[in-house]
Design an enzyme around this catalytic site. Structure first.
Site, PDB file in Angstrom:
ATOM      1  N   ASP A  27       0.822  -1.211   0.000  1.00 44.14           N
ATOM      2  CA  ASP A  27       0.000   0.000   0.000  1.00 44.14           C
ATOM      3  C   ASP A  27       0.860   1.266   0.000  1.00 44.14           C
ATOM      4  OD1 ASP A  27       0.964  -0.296   2.556  1.00 44.14           O
ATOM      5  OD2 ASP A  27      -0.930   0.139   3.548  1.00 44.14           O
ATOM      6  N   ASP A 104       9.317  -7.000  13.002  1.00 39.62           N
ATOM      7  CA  ASP A 104       9.737  -5.599  13.046  1.00 39.62           C
ATOM      8  C   ASP A 104      10.281  -5.200  14.414  1.00 39.62           C
ATOM      9  OD1 ASP A 104       7.075  -6.009  13.831  1.00 39.62           O
ATOM     10  OD2 ASP A 104       6.456  -3.997  13.286  1.00 39.62           O
TER      11      ASP A 104
END
Length: 135
Positions: A27, A104
């Protein structure tokens, strides 16, 4: 987390001469010089062993504050929105220990960074367009 490992492993296995891998979320909109930025900054891995990652994202690159498109900054914080990883770092250090969840957070740990830093631009080279603006 597994899909990142799968993607990076497939990328490097399928492209044995590639020195780097670029990760972009689905995105994101990238700037016209997104790939040129990586082409220029990728060489930093070879001349500066203190480079951990190269990112195209600046958390503080707000309009009106970020003005110099050529300026590079460094941080001990991993910015994972549009980033490049060196094959050697991935294959020797990250891949063997890649977590099954929360990659992450894992990749930001001091044990992974080993005192190295991420290079990022004053002006971001991408933006996230997620429908819920998660980033």
């Amino acid at each position: 987390a597994r899909h990142y490992k799968f993607t990076l492993t497939t990328l490097f296995d399928s492209n044995p001469t590639s020195k780097y891998g670029i990760i972009v979320e689905d995105d994101m909109i990238v700037s016209p010089d997104f790939f040129e930025y990586f082409e220029v900054t990728g060489g930093l891995y070879r001349i500066d062993p203190s480079v951990y990652c190269i990112s195209t994202w600046n958390d503080n690159g707000f309009s009106g504050r970020a003005k110099d498109a050529k300026r590079l900054l460094r941080s001990d914080f991993f910015m994972g929105l549009g980033w490049m990883v060196d094959r050697v770092i991935y294959e020797r250090e990250l891949k063997p220990h890649w977590p099954s969840r929360h990659w992450d957070h894992w990749i930001r740990a001091d044990a992974r960074r080993k005192g190295r830093e991420c290079v990022y631009p004053e002006i971001s080279r991408n933006c996230n367009t997620g429908s819920k603006f998660l980033h």
